[in-house]
Design an enzyme around this catalytic site. Sequence first.
Site, short mmCIF file in Angstrom:
data_model
loop_
_atom_site.label_atom_id
_atom_site.label_comp_id
_atom_site.label_asym_id
_atom_site.label_seq_id
_atom_site.Cartn_x
_atom_site.Cartn_y
_atom_site.Cartn_z
N HIS A 1 -74.74 7.43 -8.57
CA HIS A 1 -73.33 7.40 -7.98
C HIS A 1 -72.89 5.94 -8.07
O HIS A 1 -71.91 5.54 -8.45
CB HIS A 1 -73.51 7.57 -6.37
CG HIS A 1 -73.62 8.75 -5.82
ND1 HIS A 1 -74.64 9.27 -5.13
CD2 HIS A 1 -72.93 10.00 -6.43
CE1 HIS A 1 -74.68 10.54 -4.78
NE2 HIS A 1 -73.84 11.12 -5.76
N LYS B 1 -72.19 21.51 6.93
CA LYS B 1 -73.43 21.22 6.30
C LYS B 1 -73.98 19.81 7.03
O LYS B 1 -73.39 18.75 7.03
CB LYS B 1 -73.09 20.70 4.70
CG LYS B 1 -74.28 21.14 3.80
CD LYS B 1 -73.64 20.85 2.35
CE LYS B 1 -74.34 20.03 1.56
NZ LYS B 1 -73.78 19.70 0.09
N ARG C 1 -73.86 15.18 -15.08
CA ARG C 1 -74.86 15.17 -15.54
C ARG C 1 -75.49 16.02 -16.51
O ARG C 1 -75.94 15.46 -17.50
CB ARG C 1 -75.73 15.13 -14.27
CG ARG C 1 -75.62 13.82 -13.32
CD ARG C 1 -76.48 14.22 -12.01
NE ARG C 1 -75.94 15.41 -11.31
CZ ARG C 1 -76.06 15.81 -9.90
NH1 ARG C 1 -76.72 15.16 -9.45
NH2 ARG C 1 -75.57 17.01 -9.61
N SER D 1 -78.89 13.25 -4.92
CA SER D 1 -79.24 13.03 -3.57
C SER D 1 -80.25 13.85 -2.95
O SER D 1 -81.23 13.63 -2.27
CB SER D 1 -77.97 13.15 -2.54
OG SER D 1 -77.02 12.36 -3.01
#
Length: 160
Positions: A17, A41, A90, A128
């Site tokens: 990030h 969440k 990614r 993460s």
Amino acid sequence: MRIAVYPGSFDPITNGHEDIIKRSANVFDKVIVAVLINPDKKGLFQIDERVELIRRVTAPYKNVSVESFSGLLINFMQSRDAKVIIKGLRAVSDFEYEFKMALMNNKLDSTIETLFMMTNAQYSYLSSSSVKQVAIFGGCIKGLVPDLIINDVINKIRGK
Ligand code: PNS
């Protein structure tokens, strides 16, 4: 003024990030890192903690600010007069999800563009959630998250 928004969960911010933020800050006049408040969440860090960690890491980048938002990203963008959404890509596996989201956001407001930035190859495996897994099982997270927040992640996981 060209304002870009870099949205995400950032639970917590990773080196991947930070790399995208740094590169975006070189391209845009202003970059707003926007942390999604998602009541469905429950993450590791509270939203205000995530914001604080990102502010600490991005303090050297003078044209970067950090905020949280809830609801639709497009509404947040409109309220900040921002025209560009930055997303990091990614792997091919990110593509389908990001493609759908970009099309939906474009449908909601066609004046807003999503720009994809290729991740730095050295961070292509980083997320993460994988950082949290490594930390939970006592692995070393140096090089995965910014040095400035390593202890915060370890302490948070120990405290859980
Ligand atoms: O880091 P993440 O969890 O992949 O980030 C996802 C995020 C926050 C970019 C995305 O969930 C989002 O923009 N949510 C806000 C809701 C929204 O605008 N939805 C419409 C697009 S389908």
